[in-house]
Design an enzyme around this catalytic site. Structure first.
Site, short mmCIF file in Angstrom:
data_model
loop_
_atom_site.label_atom_id
_atom_site.label_comp_id
_atom_site.label_asym_id
_atom_site.label_seq_id
_atom_site.Cartn_x
_atom_site.Cartn_y
_atom_site.Cartn_z
N ASP A 160 -2.78 -17.22 17.44
CA ASP A 160 -4.19 -16.97 17.08
C ASP A 160 -4.60 -18.04 16.07
O ASP A 160 -5.59 -17.49 15.25
CB ASP A 160 -4.77 -15.62 16.97
CG ASP A 160 -6.07 -15.48 16.87
OD1 ASP A 160 -6.68 -16.21 17.58
OD2 ASP A 160 -6.60 -14.75 16.09
N GLU A 411 4.92 -10.72 14.21
CA GLU A 411 4.68 -10.14 15.39
C GLU A 411 5.44 -10.47 16.27
O GLU A 411 5.11 -10.86 17.50
CB GLU A 411 3.01 -10.23 15.77
CG GLU A 411 2.30 -9.46 14.86
CD GLU A 411 0.71 -9.32 15.29
OE1 GLU A 411 0.35 -10.19 16.42
OE2 GLU A 411 -0.11 -8.62 14.74
N TYR A 467 -4.36 -2.53 14.25
CA TYR A 467 -5.66 -2.76 14.81
C TYR A 467 -6.40 -1.50 15.43
O TYR A 467 -6.99 -1.79 16.25
CB TYR A 467 -5.84 -3.92 15.51
CG TYR A 467 -5.71 -5.19 14.61
CD1 TYR A 467 -6.89 -6.02 13.81
CD2 TYR A 467 -4.33 -5.78 14.50
CE1 TYR A 467 -6.29 -7.04 13.16
CE2 TYR A 467 -4.06 -7.07 13.74
CZ TYR A 467 -5.31 -7.58 13.08
OH TYR A 467 -5.13 -8.63 12.38
N GLU A 504 -1.92 -6.68 7.82
CA GLU A 504 -2.93 -6.81 8.84
C GLU A 504 -3.73 -5.80 9.25
O GLU A 504 -2.98 -4.78 9.54
CB GLU A 504 -2.50 -7.73 10.15
CG GLU A 504 -2.07 -9.24 9.41
CD GLU A 504 -2.09 -10.17 11.03
OE1 GLU A 504 -2.74 -9.74 11.87
OE2 GLU A 504 -1.18 -10.99 11.09
#
Ligand code: BDP
Length: 599
Positions: A160, A411, A467, A504
């Site tokens: 990303d 990740e 998240y 994150e």
């Protein structure tokens, strides 16, 4: 690899500036036209002001001529690149001299002696920005036949951030002695009372020398110790502390036949790092990481070195009461590492191992098309690239006091069969390579929940990107809180001796967008999102820190879920604060840098 430095025995010439430039083919035996030019260092993408150039994939050329400086008989001429993304072939006066694979680490090309008498050198660099399943980062590569029959190369990032490319870091011409210092390794061991440092300085030379002298200087350049058999003892040592840096210098001199042939000064900080009983100890004190995942990403320069932005970012970081960042998702410039050393900022150092999840969007079903993911470890062929990036990163950054942990990947599909076999040797490789034996981690993706992850027992710190309230329970912070609480407690119970670091967490936010309700993308939602996360974090005893995603908004490829880039920054891309900055500054200012919830 040593950073290029001007010393009594070494000369350094700057090759930054305007180079001739061309996309596509070029014969380096011919001269590249000066019709199109490019600046070094920068990404070519944004400065070209042309959509097709911006998105171009394939070979692209840089060329310039320089007058050859004086090189005496016992010296050699070297062209030194800070980085070329993602690979480079280098030619001098049309002759191929060497190549480098990997876009984020330095490399050198030695110019053969037969060129030293010539008037000029024509340096041609064939760079290339293709990514595929053998490279790091990982990209989805394919070719598209255009209407006119021509073939267009395409890379769809498996990550990303925008696939910026170019000569991203400085290019230097170095004149150095043939018998030169090729490497310096510094390992300090502290006495139990932390008062005395035993500093082992190992020096490698390109050719045999008669004598190597190592002198340790303090910041005033006073001699504090002289090495005997590669060991120096610093009494009353001033430690490198978090946001209170102190840098000594190892001045290395190499002699041959009684003459000084080479000298080099390597700055270093003395500090200890280790993980014990669920804590992360720097100088035997538990540290609480407050900070950011970042990117090398600025307007105009793209991923090219921007030293003013680096300094501003670290000043903003300090202003917020933070103390750390992660080099997500690739090694940052040597200039940034040196700055972090000097400012006492903790760095979690990451290789460009991102995208090791074959079908990320399908696994999350973000696209909602029900496409079945494949097993990542059956299709990826990144082992050789992965070994290389680990070797090159440790070789480059081993002496930095700021580096307190290494990241093996961001990740990856650590929940898929094959992950353990893939990662075990790579984690060991870091440990074997690192002379300072720092902790090693893997940054875990939310799909790899405690019941599915197959790798985290092998690492020193459980690093999690989570998240809840964004990709999971989007817009529902109550549900998100329950999910996050439950998952963090599960990790805590699973690994009671390992620290947990949130690497994150974040919510896309458009500054100026407001709502009375919990509506994602508003500044209020970002505030409530962080408030909820922090409430949960504070209940987990092993949680040793929080790094928000992201420091600033950054450029990505165009995607349905991206509004001209990723907007999870606490700052906008031009470093203006969003509303949340004030809340987080308040929280972080109240948490000491050395702090643990465990007593
Ligand atoms: C994680 C990645 C990061 C992304 C972030 C996001 O590690 O690179 O930018 O999420 O989606 O998946 O914002």
């Amino acid at each position: 690899m040593l950073y290029p430095q001007l010393t009594k025995t070494r000369n350094l010439y700057d090759l930054n500036g305007v180079w001739n430039f061309k996309l596509g083919d070029h014969n380096p035996q011919e001269k590249l036209s000066s019709e199109t030019v490019m600046v070094v260092p920068t990404s070519f993408n944004d400065v070209s002001v042309d959509k097709d150039i911006r998105n171009y994939i394939g070979d692209f050329w840089y060329e310039r001529e320089v007058e050859i400086p004086k090189v005496s008989r016992d010296e050699e001429l070297v062209i030194r690149f800070g980085s070329v993304t993602h690979r480079a072939k280098v030619y001098v006066n049309g002759e191929f001299l060497g190549e480098h694979e990997g876009g984020f680490t330095p490399f050198e090309i030695i110019v053969p002696e037969n060129y030293y008498q010539e008037q000029t050198l024509k340096i041609s660099v064939c760079a290339n920005n293709e990514l595929n399943y053998t490279t790091l980062p990982v990209g989805n590569y394919f070719e598209e036949v255009q209407e006119d029959g021509s073939v267009k190369k395409v890379v769809k990032e498996n990550f990303d951030f925008f696939n910026y490319a170019g000569i991203h870091r400085p290019v230097k011409l170095v004149v150095r002695p043939k018998t030169h210092i090729s490497d310096i390794v510094i390992v300090s061991t502290l006495s139990n009372d932390l008062q005395t440092a035993d500093v082992a300085v190992t020096v490698a030379t390109s050719e045999a020398a008669d004598e190597v002298r190592v002198t340790i200087l303090d910041e005033e350049r006073n001699v504090v110790a002289t090495a005997e058999n590669g060991r120096a003892v610093i009494p009353n040592v001033r430690l490198w502390e978090v946001l209170d840096a102190y840098l000594y210098t190892a001045q290395v001199e190499v002699y041959k036949g009684g003459e000084l042939v080479d000298t080099y000064s390597e700055p270093f900080g003395v500090r200890s790092v280790r993980v014990a009983e669920g804590q992360f100890l720097v100088n035997e004190k538990p540290v609480y990481f407050k900070g950011f995942g970042k990117h090398e990403d600025t307007f105009i320069n793209g991923r090219g070195l921007n030293e003013a932005a680096n300094l501003m970012d670290l000043n903003l970081l300090k202003e917020m009461g933070a103390n750390s960042f992660r080099t997500s998702h690739y090694p940052y410039s040597e200039e940034m590492m040196r700055l972090a050393d000097r400012m006492g900022v903790l760095v979690i150092d990451e290789v460009p191992a991102v995208g090791l999840f074959q079908n990320f969007s399908a696994a999350l079903d973000i696209l909602g098309d029900g496409e079945k993911p494949k097993n990542t470890w059956e299709v990826m062929q990144t082992k050789a690239a992965h070994e290389r990036v680990i070797d090159e990163l440790v070789a480059r950054d081993k002496n930095h006091a700021c580096v307190v942990m290494w990241v093996v990947a961001n990740e990856p599909a650590s929940h898929e069969d094959g992950a353990r076999d893939y990662f075990k040797p790579l984690i060991e490789r870091y440990r074997d390579n690192d002379p300072q034996k720092r902790p090693v981690t893997l940054v875990n993706i939310m799909n790899a929940t405690p019941d599915k992850d197959q790798v985290l027992d092998l690492v020193d710190v459980v690093c999690l990107n989570r998240y809840y309230g964004w990709y999971v329970a989007h817009g529902d912070l109550k549900k998100a809180e329950l999910g996050l609480q439950k998952e963090l407690e599960t990790w805590q119970n699973l690994y009671p001796d390992k620290p947990i670091l949130i690497t994150e967490y974040g919510a896309d936010t458009l500054p100026g967008l407001h709502s009375m309700w919990d509506i994602p993308y508003t500044e209020e939602y970002q505030r409530d999102y962080y408030e909820m996360n922090h409430k949960v974090f504070d209940t987990i005893p092993n949680l040793i820190g929080e790094q928000v995603w992201n420091f600033a908004d950054f450029e990505t490829n165009v995607m349905l879920i991206r509004v001209k880039g990723n907007h999870k920054g606490l700052f906008s891309r031009n470093r203006e604060p969003k509303m949340i900055v004030h809340d987080i500054k308040k929280r972080w200012t109240e948490i000491p840098h050395y702090f643990s919830k465990k007593k």
